[in-house]
Design a protein around this motif. Structure first.
Motif, PDB file in Angstrom:
ATOM      1  N   GLN A  43      -0.720   3.374  -6.661  1.00 27.15           N
ATOM      2  CA  GLN A  43      -0.366   2.413  -5.620  1.00 27.15           C
ATOM      3  C   GLN A  43       0.856   2.937  -4.882  1.00 27.15           C
ATOM      4  N   ALA A  44       0.694   3.216  -3.597  1.00 30.07           N
ATOM      5  CA  ALA A  44       1.812   3.803  -2.858  1.00 30.07           C
ATOM      6  C   ALA A  44       1.887   3.224  -1.460  1.00 30.07           C
ATOM      7  N   SER A  45       3.067   3.316  -0.916  1.00 29.23           N
ATOM      8  CA  SER A  45       3.287   2.886   0.448  1.00 29.23           C
ATOM      9  C   SER A  45       3.941   4.051   1.189  1.00 29.23           C
ATOM     10  N   LYS A  46       4.308   3.834   2.423  1.00 29.66           N
ATOM     11  CA  LYS A  46       4.976   4.908   3.163  1.00 29.66           C
ATOM     12  C   LYS A  46       6.379   5.138   2.623  1.00 29.66           C
ATOM     13  N   ALA A  47       6.903   6.340   2.874  1.00 27.50           N
ATOM     14  CA  ALA A  47       8.280   6.641   2.481  1.00 27.50           C
ATOM     15  C   ALA A  47       9.220   5.607   3.097  1.00 27.50           C
ATOM     16  N   HIS A  48      10.259   5.300   2.371  1.00 34.76           N
ATOM     17  CA  HIS A  48      11.341   4.416   2.831  1.00 34.76           C
ATOM     18  C   HIS A  48      10.974   2.932   2.923  1.00 34.76           C
ATOM     19  N   THR A  49       9.770   2.558   2.424  1.00 37.71           N
ATOM     20  CA  THR A  49       9.538   1.112   2.330  1.00 37.71           C
ATOM     21  C   THR A  49      10.308   0.592   1.117  1.00 37.71           C
ATOM     22  N   ASP A  50      10.500  -0.729   1.078  1.00 37.90           N
ATOM     23  CA  ASP A  50      11.232  -1.329  -0.030  1.00 37.90           C
ATOM     24  C   ASP A  50      10.469  -1.099  -1.339  1.00 37.90           C
ATOM     25  N   PRO A  51      11.103  -0.435  -2.304  1.00 33.53           N
ATOM     26  CA  PRO A  51      10.389  -0.144  -3.553  1.00 33.53           C
ATOM     27  C   PRO A  51       9.905  -1.414  -4.253  1.00 33.53           C
ATOM     28  N   ALA A  52      10.657  -2.506  -4.126  1.00 34.38           N
ATOM     29  CA  ALA A  52      10.248  -3.748  -4.779  1.00 34.38           C
ATOM     30  C   ALA A  52       8.907  -4.225  -4.230  1.00 34.38           C
ATOM     31  N   SER A  53       8.662  -3.977  -2.945  1.00 35.40           N
ATOM     32  CA  SER A  53       7.401  -4.425  -2.363  1.00 35.40           C
ATOM     33  C   SER A  53       6.235  -3.567  -2.861  1.00 35.40           C
ATOM     34  N   VAL A  54       6.507  -2.274  -3.096  1.00 34.14           N
ATOM     35  CA  VAL A  54       5.472  -1.415  -3.678  1.00 34.14           C
ATOM     36  C   VAL A  54       5.116  -1.913  -5.075  1.00 34.14           C
ATOM     37  N   VAL A  55       6.155  -2.269  -5.824  1.00 33.95           N
ATOM     38  CA  VAL A  55       5.937  -2.747  -7.192  1.00 33.95           C
ATOM     39  C   VAL A  55       5.174  -4.068  -7.176  1.00 33.95           C
ATOM     40  N   TYR A  56       5.537  -4.936  -6.236  1.00 37.71           N
ATOM     41  CA  TYR A  56       4.828  -6.207  -6.102  1.00 37.71           C
ATOM     42  C   TYR A  56       3.333  -5.957  -5.863  1.00 37.71           C
ATOM     43  N   ASP A  57       3.044  -5.083  -4.894  1.00 30.99           N
ATOM     44  CA  ASP A  57       1.645  -4.762  -4.587  1.00 30.99           C
ATOM     45  C   ASP A  57       0.926  -4.195  -5.817  1.00 30.99           C
ATOM     46  N   ALA A  58       1.641  -3.336  -6.543  1.00 36.27           N
ATOM     47  CA  ALA A  58       1.031  -2.685  -7.708  1.00 36.27           C
ATOM     48  C   ALA A  58       0.712  -3.707  -8.799  1.00 36.27           C
ATOM     49  N   VAL A  59       1.636  -4.639  -9.033  1.00 36.41           N
ATOM     50  CA  VAL A  59       1.408  -5.661 -10.063  1.00 36.41           C
ATOM     51  C   VAL A  59       0.216  -6.538  -9.661  1.00 36.41           C
ATOM     52  N   GLU A  60       0.215  -6.963  -8.401  1.00 36.31           N
ATOM     53  CA  GLU A  60      -0.914  -7.762  -7.883  1.00 36.31           C
ATOM     54  C   GLU A  60      -2.245  -7.063  -8.135  1.00 36.31           C
ATOM     55  N   ARG A  61      -2.258  -5.788  -7.759  1.00 37.03           N
ATOM     56  CA  ARG A  61      -3.490  -5.015  -7.892  1.00 37.03           C
ATOM     57  C   ARG A  61      -3.878  -4.840  -9.349  1.00 37.03           C
ATOM     58  N   ALA A  62      -2.896  -4.587 -10.188  1.00 34.02           N
ATOM     59  CA  ALA A  62      -3.170  -4.395 -11.614  1.00 34.02           C
ATOM     60  C   ALA A  62      -3.819  -5.643 -12.206  1.00 34.02           C
ATOM     61  N   VAL A  63      -3.322  -6.817 -11.783  1.00 32.03           N
ATOM     62  CA  VAL A  63      -3.876  -8.077 -12.282  1.00 32.03           C
ATOM     63  C   VAL A  63      -5.277  -8.287 -11.729  1.00 32.03           C
ATOM     64  N   LYS A  64      -5.366  -8.149 -10.415  1.00 37.19           N
ATOM     65  CA  LYS A  64      -6.631  -8.447  -9.733  1.00 37.19           C
ATOM     66  C   LYS A  64      -7.755  -7.520 -10.195  1.00 37.19           C
ATOM     67  N   GLU A  65      -7.419  -6.242 -10.364  1.00 35.68           N
ATOM     68  CA  GLU A  65      -8.457  -5.260 -10.691  1.00 35.68           C
ATOM     69  C   GLU A  65      -8.543  -4.949 -12.188  1.00 35.68           C
ATOM     70  N   ASP A  66      -7.893  -5.802 -12.983  1.00 38.04           N
ATOM     71  CA  ASP A  66      -8.000  -5.675 -14.443  1.00 38.04           C
ATOM     72  C   ASP A  66      -7.557  -4.330 -15.009  1.00 38.04           C
ATOM     73  N   PHE A  67      -6.459  -3.846 -14.547  1.00 41.91           N
ATOM     74  CA  PHE A  67      -5.934  -2.622 -15.149  1.00 41.91           C
ATOM     75  C   PHE A  67      -5.343  -2.957 -16.513  1.00 41.91           C
ATOM     76  N   ASP A  68      -5.420  -2.010 -17.444  1.00 41.02           N
ATOM     77  CA  ASP A  68      -4.824  -2.212 -18.760  1.00 41.02           C
ATOM     78  C   ASP A  68      -3.325  -1.976 -18.718  1.00 41.02           C
ATOM     79  N   ILE A  69      -2.960  -0.962 -17.949  1.00 43.61           N
ATOM     80  CA  ILE A  69      -1.553  -0.579 -17.978  1.00 43.61           C
ATOM     81  C   ILE A  69      -1.079  -0.062 -16.624  1.00 43.61           C
ATOM     82  N   LEU A  70       0.102  -0.495 -16.256  1.00 42.85           N
ATOM     83  CA  LEU A  70       0.733  -0.066 -15.001  1.00 42.85           C
ATOM     84  C   LEU A  70       2.021   0.667 -15.338  1.00 42.85           C
ATOM     85  N   LEU A  71       2.138   1.900 -14.859  1.00 41.60           N
ATOM     86  CA  LEU A  71       3.348   2.687 -15.083  1.00 41.60           C
ATOM     87  C   LEU A  71       4.117   2.779 -13.767  1.00 41.60           C
ATOM     88  N   VAL A  72       5.348   2.304 -13.771  1.00 44.11           N
ATOM     89  CA  VAL A  72       6.129   2.239 -12.540  1.00 44.11           C
ATOM     90  C   VAL A  72       7.177   3.352 -12.505  1.00 44.11           C
TER      91      VAL A  72
END
Ligand SMILES: Nc1nc2c(ncn2[C@@H]2O[C@H](COP(=O)(O)OP(=O)(O)OP(=O)(O)O)[C@@H](O)[C@H]2O)c(=O)[nH]1
Ligand SMILES: Nc1nc2c(ncn2[C@@H]2O[C@H](COP(=O)(O)OP(=O)(O)OP(=O)(O)O)[C@@H](O)[C@H]2O)c(=O)[nH]1
Ligand SMILES: [Mg+2]
Ligand SMILES: [Mg+2]
Lengths: 308, 301
Positions: B150-179
């Motif tokens: 899960q990635a965004s463009k350079a210089h975006t707020d890292p917290a927002s990337v993490v938010y997107d990643a957590v959302e996706r991990a939940v929605k798509e049933d990932f077992d593990i998310l490494l940040v």
């Protein structure tokens, strides 16, 4: 700072001590004990500390105490002077080739700061000499090392010669130098992959690049937070490549940076620059006296002594 | 190495006098355990040797080895050095923190490989949006490991990337998310607050996460590692340490000091740049490695 510096230590031990005249053996012994501990906690290599303490002890014994100083301050003054001396000369400039291009090669352990420092150097050269540097991307191992250098190149408007990651770094350097000759670049900065000094195969690769490019400057880039092993690593790189200078990175942190002293005393090579941040303008020339104060953790004690 | 030096030191052994313990201190200091820890260890050994009334070279050597192994075990008694996972159906999240260049991204890549091999569904989050080429570096690891990033463009707020990643991990049933996060020196307040915020974002979405906050430490770091452990622990409550680059000349003796002062267990060890170069930390092996020749040497004498 995480650790007690020498000032704190001495203040504890000598809060009551006053006295003038010649330094007694007991005074010197007590101060040197604290000096030794302060240096070790600053990560100066054990052997380096040992020989340093010996030198200072000899000089301190029999030294006259200045009117305005306590005996412990007197020893500290000697320590500071000797340490500054050991740290080498002020602001040794980059070597320059008689004919362009001047070739600079960055070497060091993984993650030390080579690629970032390559960028900082180019930035500096552009600003101070209106230089037209070229980067050669000779790290084909670390994932996205080439992209990292290209991004930096874009930020600085400095061209990058690369052949992706499927070619031999030695060939890449050979071809890159040809391009530099055609384009008449005045500086070529070769970014190499991080490697362990005990990795024979990768050290051989550096020797081949060195034999081919005859760099005017081989800069050993070292993380200032490195511990006791700094001496061995620096000696390893220096023995195999004859480095010409040192860059100490990450000094914007709270490390005392004793590695500076270890590296300097085992290689005898000048520390030319220090890295003080991640941004490309955060490269400063090296000041031996400031580094000495930092390692000792002298705080205001030295200012007091300097006034004396 | 420590053990080689220790053997040399034992070979020159005369008697158990003050010089003996001075030399022992030297040995420990050279392994980066730090001045204070070296003093503490040698003081305790001094007591022990007296207590056991050891006089012969081999006796003293044995007493020392035994004591060192005991001491190390003692400090870690209450610690659990295994990695913790989500206990329900929600994804497990590991947050990686540490200073610049320590080996965070590489460790994320190696660990992703491990879990992918175990058949887990792994997602990586490229929350280092600052350093040149950082996103591409993680993406390259994603390709090697065969796991999405899960990635965004350079210089975006890292917290927002993490938010997107957590959302996706939940929605798509990932077992593990490494940040993966950007390297930052522990004395940079603004950057440490950014890390705090990243952690908050994770916990807001998944109250039990992150299950691990892993502080990645370069094994060749000296006493500054203590400051790193303290500061990162204050900001993000570190649950474990990853000690990297132990394939180099250093043995990471600093973790002895960290263990004594902060009781943060080492959980993983990095032994190279390839994806298989990651091991679970084995305290016995670590001690054995540190004192190997000493242990072998002692039993031979
Ligand atoms: N705070 C701080 N960070 C630095 C400094 N110099 C480099 N860095 C950071 O240290 C990390 C490693 O820097 P790189 O330039 O990638 O190091 P390298 O030696 O090229 O690494 P490899 O190519 O993997 O061996 C990056 O996060 C840099 O931003 C410095 O002076 N201060
Ligand atoms: N020899 C060796 N090199 C390692 C190990 N772990 C990481 N490295 C190397 O160390 C360098 C830095 O690793 P990264 O994973 O980029 O470190 P990082 O902490 O993500 O760095 P920043 O994001 O810039 O702060 C790279 O060249 C890695 O290949 C290890 O266990 N052994
Ligand atoms: Mg690099
Ligand atoms: Mg990274």
């Amino acid at each position: 700072m995480a650790f007690e510096g020498l000032s704190d230590r001495l203040q504890k031990v000598f809060s009551s001590l006053r006295g003038k005249g010649k330094l007694s053996e007991e005074d010197v012994r007590k101060v040197m004990r604290e000096v030794r501990m302060a240096l070790l906690e600053a990560d100066v290599n054990f052997d380096v500390v040992k020989s340093f303490v010996k030198t200072v002890r000899e000089r301190a014994l029999g030294a006259e105490v200045m009117e305005s100083l306590t005996p412990s301050q007197q020893v500290v003054k000697i320590v500071d002077e000797e340490l500054t001396k050991l740290m080498g000369q002020e602001a040794v400039p980059l070597n320059k080739a008689p004919h362009i291009p001047t070739i600079i090669m960055m070497v060091g352990l993984q993650g030390a700061g080579k690629t970032t420092t390559a960028g900082k150097l180019a930035n500096r050269l552009k600003k101070t000499e209106k230089a037209r540097p070229l980067f050669i991307a000779a790290d084909v191992y670390r994932p996205a090392a080439v992209e990292q250098l290209k991004t930096i190149g874009q930020q600085l408007d400095v061209p990058v010669y690369d052949e992706g990651t499927d070619h031999d770094p030695v060939d890449i350097v050979r071809n890159g130098l040809k391009v530099a000759a055609e384009k008449k670049n005045d500086y070529v900065i070769i970014d190499t992959a991080g490697r362990l000094e005990i990795d024979e195969q990768l050290m051989d690769e550096l020797k081949k690049i060195q034999a081919l490019a005859h760099p005017n400057e081989i800069l050993f880039v070292a993380d200032s937070m490195t511990g006791q092993v700094a001496a061995k690593v620096a000696a390893g790189f220096n023995d195999q490549l004859e480095i010409t200078g040192v860059v100490l990175t990450k000094l914007d942190g709270d490390t005392r940076g004793g590695a500076a002293l270890s590296i300097r005393s085992v290689t005898g090579k000048p520390i030319k620059f220090i890295g003080q941040g991640e941004k490309l303008d955060q490269l400063d020339v090296f000041h031996p006296d400031r580094m000495a104060n930092r390692i000792l953790g002298m705080g205001d004690m030295l200012t007091l002594i300097e006034k004396a | 190495s420590f053990s080689a030096r220790f053997n040399r030191f034992m070979a020159n052994f005369r008697s158990v006098d003050e010089d003996f313990f001075d030399d022992l201190e030297e040995l420990l200091i050279e392994s980066d355990v730090g001045y204070e820890t070296a003093m503490r260890i040698s003081d305790e050994l001094r007591e022990e040797v007296k207590l056991e009334n050891a006089k012969k070279k081999s006796d003293v050597s044995n007493v020392i080895v035994k004591k060192l192994v005991d001491m190390y075990g003692e400090e870690g008694k209450e610690e659990d050095n295994s990695l913790q996972f989500s206990t329900d159906k929600t994804p497990t999240v590991f947050l990686f923190v540490g200073v610049n260049g320590a080996g965070k991204t590489t460790t994320v890549g190696k660990l992703a490989h491990r879990y992918q091999q175990q058949g887990k569904k792994v997602l990586l989050a490229a929350a280092d949006t600052f350093r040149a080429g950082a996103i591409e570096q993680l993406q390259e690891w994603g390709v090697r490991d065969g796991v999405p990033v899960q990635a965004s463009k350079a210089h975006t707020d890292p917290a927002s990337v993490v938010y997107d990643a957590v959302e996706r991990a939940v929605k798509e049933d990932f077992d593990i998310l490494l940040v993966d996060t950007a390297g930052r020196l522990q004395n940079k307040e603004g950057l440490m607050r950014e890390l705090e915020k990243i952690k908050r974002v994770i916990t807001r979405e998944l109250p039990d996460a992150p299950q691990e906050v892993l502080l990645v430490l370069d094994g060749s770091t000296g006493q500054n590692a203590l400051s790193q452990a303290k500061q990162f622990n204050e900001t993000t409550k570190v649950s474990g340490i990853v000690l990297t680059k132990l394939d180099g000349s250093s043995q990471g003796g600093i973790v002895l000091a960290i263990r004594n002062e902060l009781h943060i267990p080492v959980k993983l060890v990095g032994l190279g740049e390839q994806m298989d170069d990651l091991r679970d930390f084995d305290p016995e092996k670590f001690i054995y490695g540190l004192f190997k020749e000493l242990i072998v040497g002692a039993s031979n004498k």
